[in-house]
Structures are given as C-alpha cells and as structure tokens.
Design a protein around this motif. Structure first.
Motif, PDB file in Angstrom:
ATOM      1  N   GLY A 287       0.896  -1.406  -0.037  1.00 21.83           N
ATOM      2  CA  GLY A 287      -0.134  -0.045   0.072  1.00 21.83           C
ATOM      3  C   GLY A 287       0.877   1.047  -0.017  1.00 21.83           C
ATOM      4  O   GLY A 287       0.325   2.200  -0.636  1.00 21.83           O
ATOM      5  N   GLY A 288       1.963   1.201   0.671  1.00 16.71           N
ATOM      6  CA  GLY A 288       2.849   2.355   0.550  1.00 16.71           C
ATOM      7  C   GLY A 288       3.741   2.467  -0.539  1.00 16.71           C
ATOM      8  O   GLY A 288       3.949   3.665  -1.125  1.00 16.71           O
ATOM      9  N   LEU A 289       4.213   1.321  -1.355  1.00 11.23           N
ATOM     10  CA  LEU A 289       4.888   1.483  -2.363  1.00 11.23           C
ATOM     11  C   LEU A 289       4.200   1.730  -3.500  1.00 11.23           C
ATOM     12  O   LEU A 289       4.535   2.620  -4.559  1.00 11.23           O
ATOM     13  N   PHE A 290       3.014   1.412  -3.655  1.00 14.86           N
ATOM     14  CA  PHE A 290       2.165   1.778  -4.760  1.00 14.86           C
ATOM     15  C   PHE A 290       1.032   2.724  -4.174  1.00 14.86           C
ATOM     16  O   PHE A 290      -0.328   2.291  -4.433  1.00 14.86           O
ATOM     17  N   SER A 291       1.532   3.832  -3.798  1.00 16.48           N
ATOM     18  CA  SER A 291       0.648   4.917  -3.279  1.00 16.48           C
ATOM     19  C   SER A 291       0.574   6.146  -4.258  1.00 16.48           C
ATOM     20  O   SER A 291      -0.017   7.102  -3.907  1.00 16.48           O
ATOM     21  N   GLY A 292       1.236   6.131  -5.615  1.00 14.44           N
ATOM     22  CA  GLY A 292       1.266   7.543  -6.285  1.00 14.44           C
ATOM     23  C   GLY A 292      -0.145   8.128  -6.572  1.00 14.44           C
ATOM     24  O   GLY A 292      -0.131   9.165  -6.812  1.00 14.44           O
ATOM     25  N   TRP A 293      -1.297   6.998  -6.728  1.00 20.78           N
ATOM     26  CA  TRP A 293      -2.562   7.407  -6.876  1.00 20.78           C
ATOM     27  C   TRP A 293      -3.183   8.352  -5.882  1.00 20.78           C
ATOM     28  O   TRP A 293      -3.963   9.220  -6.142  1.00 20.78           O
ATOM     29  N   GLN A 294      -2.573   8.323  -4.606  1.00 20.10           N
ATOM     30  CA  GLN A 294      -2.992   8.876  -3.555  1.00 20.10           C
ATOM     31  C   GLN A 294      -3.107  10.549  -3.569  1.00 20.10           C
ATOM     32  O   GLN A 294      -3.983  11.272  -3.139  1.00 20.10           O
ATOM     33  N   GLY A 295      -2.165  10.951  -4.327  1.00 24.28           N
ATOM     34  CA  GLY A 295      -2.006  12.523  -4.542  1.00 24.28           C
ATOM     35  C   GLY A 295      -3.154  13.047  -5.291  1.00 24.28           C
ATOM     36  O   GLY A 295      -3.069  14.189  -5.290  1.00 24.28           O
ATOM     37  N   ARG A 296      -3.751  12.188  -5.977  1.00 24.19           N
ATOM     38  CA  ARG A 296      -4.836  12.932  -6.980  1.00 24.19           C
ATOM     39  C   ARG A 296      -6.111  12.868  -5.964  1.00 24.19           C
ATOM     40  O   ARG A 296      -6.999  13.392  -6.832  1.00 24.19           O
ATOM     41  N   ILE A 297      -6.197  12.324  -4.899  1.00 27.20           N
ATOM     42  CA  ILE A 297      -7.303  12.267  -4.062  1.00 27.20           C
ATOM     43  C   ILE A 297      -7.627  13.457  -3.505  1.00 27.20           C
ATOM     44  O   ILE A 297      -6.688  14.048  -2.851  1.00 27.20           O
ATOM     45  N   ARG A 298      -8.932  13.952  -3.297  1.00 30.11           N
ATOM     46  CA  ARG A 298      -9.140  15.543  -2.738  1.00 30.11           C
ATOM     47  C   ARG A 298     -10.119  15.096  -1.794  1.00 30.11           C
ATOM     48  O   ARG A 298     -10.149  15.822  -0.765  1.00 30.11           O
ATOM     49  N   ARG A 299     -11.087  14.145  -2.062  1.00 28.48           N
ATOM     50  CA  ARG A 299     -12.187  13.779  -0.936  1.00 28.48           C
ATOM     51  C   ARG A 299     -11.532  12.651   0.182  1.00 28.48           C
ATOM     52  O   ARG A 299     -11.937  11.505   0.095  1.00 28.48           O
ATOM     53  N   HIS A 300     -10.572  13.169   1.005  1.00 33.01           N
ATOM     54  CA  HIS A 300     -10.144  12.434   1.969  1.00 33.01           C
ATOM     55  C   HIS A 300     -10.974  11.542   2.752  1.00 33.01           C
ATOM     56  O   HIS A 300     -10.747  10.456   3.161  1.00 33.01           O
ATOM     57  N   GLY A 301     -12.134  12.395   3.091  1.00 37.75           N
ATOM     58  CA  GLY A 301     -13.277  11.699   4.239  1.00 37.75           C
ATOM     59  C   GLY A 301     -13.725  10.686   3.501  1.00 37.75           C
ATOM     60  O   GLY A 301     -13.755   9.334   4.041  1.00 37.75           O
ATOM     61  N   LEU A 302     -14.150  10.791   2.304  1.00 38.44           N
ATOM     62  CA  LEU A 302     -14.481   9.665   1.592  1.00 38.44           C
ATOM     63  C   LEU A 302     -13.661   8.614   1.136  1.00 38.44           C
ATOM     64  O   LEU A 302     -14.054   7.429   1.330  1.00 38.44           O
ATOM     65  N   ALA A 303     -12.448   8.912   0.996  1.00 39.32           N
ATOM     66  CA  ALA A 303     -11.415   7.743   1.011  1.00 39.32           C
ATOM     67  C   ALA A 303     -11.219   6.954   2.070  1.00 39.32           C
ATOM     68  O   ALA A 303     -10.984   5.788   2.106  1.00 39.32           O
TER      69      ALA A 303
END
Length: 424
Positions: A287-303
């Motif tokens: 989850g940490g190594l393949f986390s590049g997509w997380q920077g595009r997430i804005r709805r942190h609560g929903l995530a």
C-alpha cells in the motif's frame, strides 16, 4: 467536482511519490534517519523478547513486555503531545532520540557484563515507551512545517513504508544477529542506527509551535491536554478519523486468534501463524509502495470511509475461507486498505489542525493506535471463546462496516471533506 479524484492532474503515478524526498532536504534526512532507526528499534524489540524468555522460560513474562510498553505509551502519549505544543519540537525530538540511544547502550552494556535481569529489561522498555511518546508527536508535528500541503499524502505514504518495512525487516535481522553474535551486538547496532535519526534532528531548523494569532512562542504559556481534547470535541472531521480507526481496530482485529486458527483451520503450526501475521504487513507495505495515485485524491473523508470498509469486508471474508493462500490474500488486502486509511487520516489531521494543536492531536493518535488493537485483541479473544473464531472474525468485520456506516450517517459532512479547503 463529482468524483473522489481531481481530473486535472496529468501525471498518473503508480509507485510511491518521491517528491517530498526530492524537494525537502530536511524531510529527506528525517525520513532516512527514521527508516534506519525504526529498523533498529524493531530488531531490539525482538531481542528483548528473546532475552526475557531465555531468562524466565515463561511466555507470560514475554507478554508482560507488551504491557510495560503499552501503559507508558498510552499514559505519556497525551502529555508528550502537549509538550510538543509548548517547546521547540526539534529539541524535543533530539533529546528523546538521545534518550532512546542511551537506553540501547544501557542494554548492550548490561549484556556485555552478563547482567541478565528481567526487571532491567522491563524498566528499559517502559522508558523506551516514554521516549517514544515524546518523540512521535514532535516528529509528526514537524512534517507540515517541512512540506507544502499537497505533498502531505505522499509523505505519509512514505512514512508507512518506513513503519511496515521496519516491522518486517527488523525482527528478521534481530533474530539473525542474536543467533550469530548475541544480544549485546543487536543492542549496539540499534544504538548505532540512532545516529542517523540524531543527525536528521540536529540539522533541522528551530520548530517552535506557531499560533494563529501571531503571538510569539514565549507568550504561549502551558499547553493543556484538556484544551487539546476540547478542541477535538469541536472538530467533527478530525474526530471521525479517530472513530473510523477505532471501528476497524477494536471490532475487526483478529491478530490474537492467528495462533489458534493456524491449527484449527489450516492444520498448521507456528510457521503458519507467522504467515498470517506477515500477510497484513506485506499488504501494508505494498500500500505504501504503490501509493502514487493517492496524491490525486481530494475527498479524503470519503477515501477513509471506503478504505476502512474495505478493511472490514476483507477481514469478514477472511473469516469465511478455509484455504490458507486465499486467507493470506484477504489479509494482505486488509493491510493495503489499512495503509490507505492511515495515509488520509494522518494527512487530514496534519492539514486541518492549527500548528499549535498538532502535537496534542498526535498524542491522541498515538493513544488510539496503541490502545485500539489491544482492545481488539481482547474483544476477538472473548468472542471466540464464547462462540468460535469464525464468528469472532467475520462478525467483527461486518460490525466494523455497520458501525462505520452509522458514523458516516451521523456526520455526513465527513464524506464531503475536500483537501483543497481543509476543515477540521
């Protein structure tokens, strides 16, 4: 914006975003030093457990190591956060790291002198927990001062790699070092690894807490733990990050049942139980190594809601399967979801909390992270004894999802939280 992710970001990363390491030399040194020292700490933790068992021959005595760690960590976690909101966080991090270094040297010295006393080991692990409770809030509160807000998810993902890799690599190295050269060498290696963390702290600029009203640090007075708790009581989004984590860790934490189900479900032994313990850690590392997509997430609560729900569902399905490899897969999925949740929970707490409160909220975070799984172990063991391990695991996973849904209905604004305008 209708989705979770922002559509206007052209880059599509898959692997962990290394931007914080490239742009901030201070964060880079802090991360490298923390990664090295965390591995050394994990190595020492195993060495202490092995030494306690060698001295006493009692698994109960080994279990007390966890108790002597947990109680000071919980007791001092809140006060460590309050101190971090009062003093220069750089100095607090530096002095507490020096304390941890000194304790490792004391362990090595006692081993070299053949002074094998279990009370000394218990005292050292308790003092290590106190130093950790002071060091953790200070380190975490520094990160938003070293990086821009948009890089916080990437930084927290990198921190998750540090934690999970240390937990996986440290005990393996500890076992090898103790087996080949003895306890004293393991403790000396740990003391040496702390020099990386000490150097990183020493190179940091002054990190005195900042107040929104612009008052000078000398005008701060004493930071109150109760003020931090009152602040948390008025911030539903931050509060929900703790509630969601508690739902997962208390209701759906089956680790205490792994030794039993390794035998009952899979006809295995201690090695099978070790695989069950390792599977969530491997998923968390991925989850940490393949986390590049997380920077595009804005709805942190929903995530966070989706990630915690994924944890609960994965645990529930794990409780239904009796195939070992399939079970390991769902445990790894749960670990991946847990890391994803942790990244967004940490980012939300850092971004939506004023600097003068970050230490205290990080202290609460330590208490939740340390205490939640212990309560989960107790609950899972109790339910399993009253019913069965399958009921405890699957029921716990479903209960996690149900409680999470009720929390989301109670605080509907949490799912609408937008990282571009963080509101606590």
């Amino acid at each position: 914006m209708t989705g979770i992710a922002a559509p206007d970001r052209p880059r599509r990363r898959i692997f962990a975003d290394l931007t914080p390491l490239r742009t901030s030399p201070h964060y880079r040194r802090l991360w490298v030093g923390g990664t090295i020292s965390w591995t050394g700490q994990a190595m020492t933790a195993l060495a202490i457990s092995l030494q306690v068992y060698e001295i006493t021959g009692s698994s109960f005595s080994v279990g007390l190591v966890g108790l002597f760690t947990l109680v000071p960590l919980v007791a001092f976690g809140l006060y460590g956060g309050a101190i971090a909101d009062t003093v220069d966080r750089r100095k607090l991090g530096l002095y507490s790291a020096m304390g941890l270094t000194g304790l490792s040297i004391a362990l090595a010295g006692a081993a070299l002198l053949d002074h094998h006393r279990v009370w000394l080991l218990y005292a050292v692990v308790a003092l290590q927990a106190v130093c950790g409770a002071l060091n953790g809030p200070a380190r975490s509160a520094m990160i938003p001062r070293l990086l821009p807000r948009e890089q916080l998810p990437a930084a927290n993902a990198l921190n998750s790699v540090t934690m999970t890799s240390g937990v996986m690599v440290g005990p393996a190295l500890g076992g090898l070092v103790v087996g080949w050269w003895g306890y004293q060498v393991a403790y000396l290696i740990d003391a040496v690894t702390f020099t990386a963390a000490l150097y990183a702290m020493w190179r940091l600029p002054s990190m005195k807490p900042e107040r929104d009203d612009g008052s000078a640090p000398g005008e701060r007075g004493r930071a109150s733990v109760l003020d931090g708790l009152r602040f948390l009581g008025t911030r539903p989004n931050i509060r929900m990050t703790f509630f969601s984590d508690m739902a997962a860790m208390v209701l759906a934490h089956p680790k205490a049942l792994f030794p039993a189900i390794a035998v009952l479900w899979y006809g295995g032994d201690a090695k099978t139980a070790g695989l069950l313990v390792a599977a969530p850690a491997i998923g968390a590392l991925l989850g940490g190594l393949f986390s590049g997509w997380q920077g595009r997430i804005r709805r942190h609560g929903l995530a966070i809601l989706l990630s915690v729900a994924a944890w609960g569902l994965a645990i529930a399905v794990f409780g239904l399967t009796r195939n070992l490899w399939l079970g390991l897969f769902f445990l790894a999925v749960a670990g991946f979801a847990d890391t994803t949740s942790m990244v967004f929970r940490s980012t939300m707490m850092q971004a939506a909390t004023p600097d003068e409160m970050r230490g205290r909220l990080q202290g609460v975070f330590i208490v939740v992270v340390a205490g939640g799984p212990r309560l989960g172990d107790f609950l899972a063991g109790t339910v399993a004894d009253l019913t069965s391990p399958g009921v405890a695991i699957t029921g716990g996973g479903l209960a996690c999802v149900l409680v999470l849904a009720l929390l989301a209905l109670r605080w509907r604004g949490f799912a609408r939280y937008d990282a571009r305008s963080p509101q606590a």
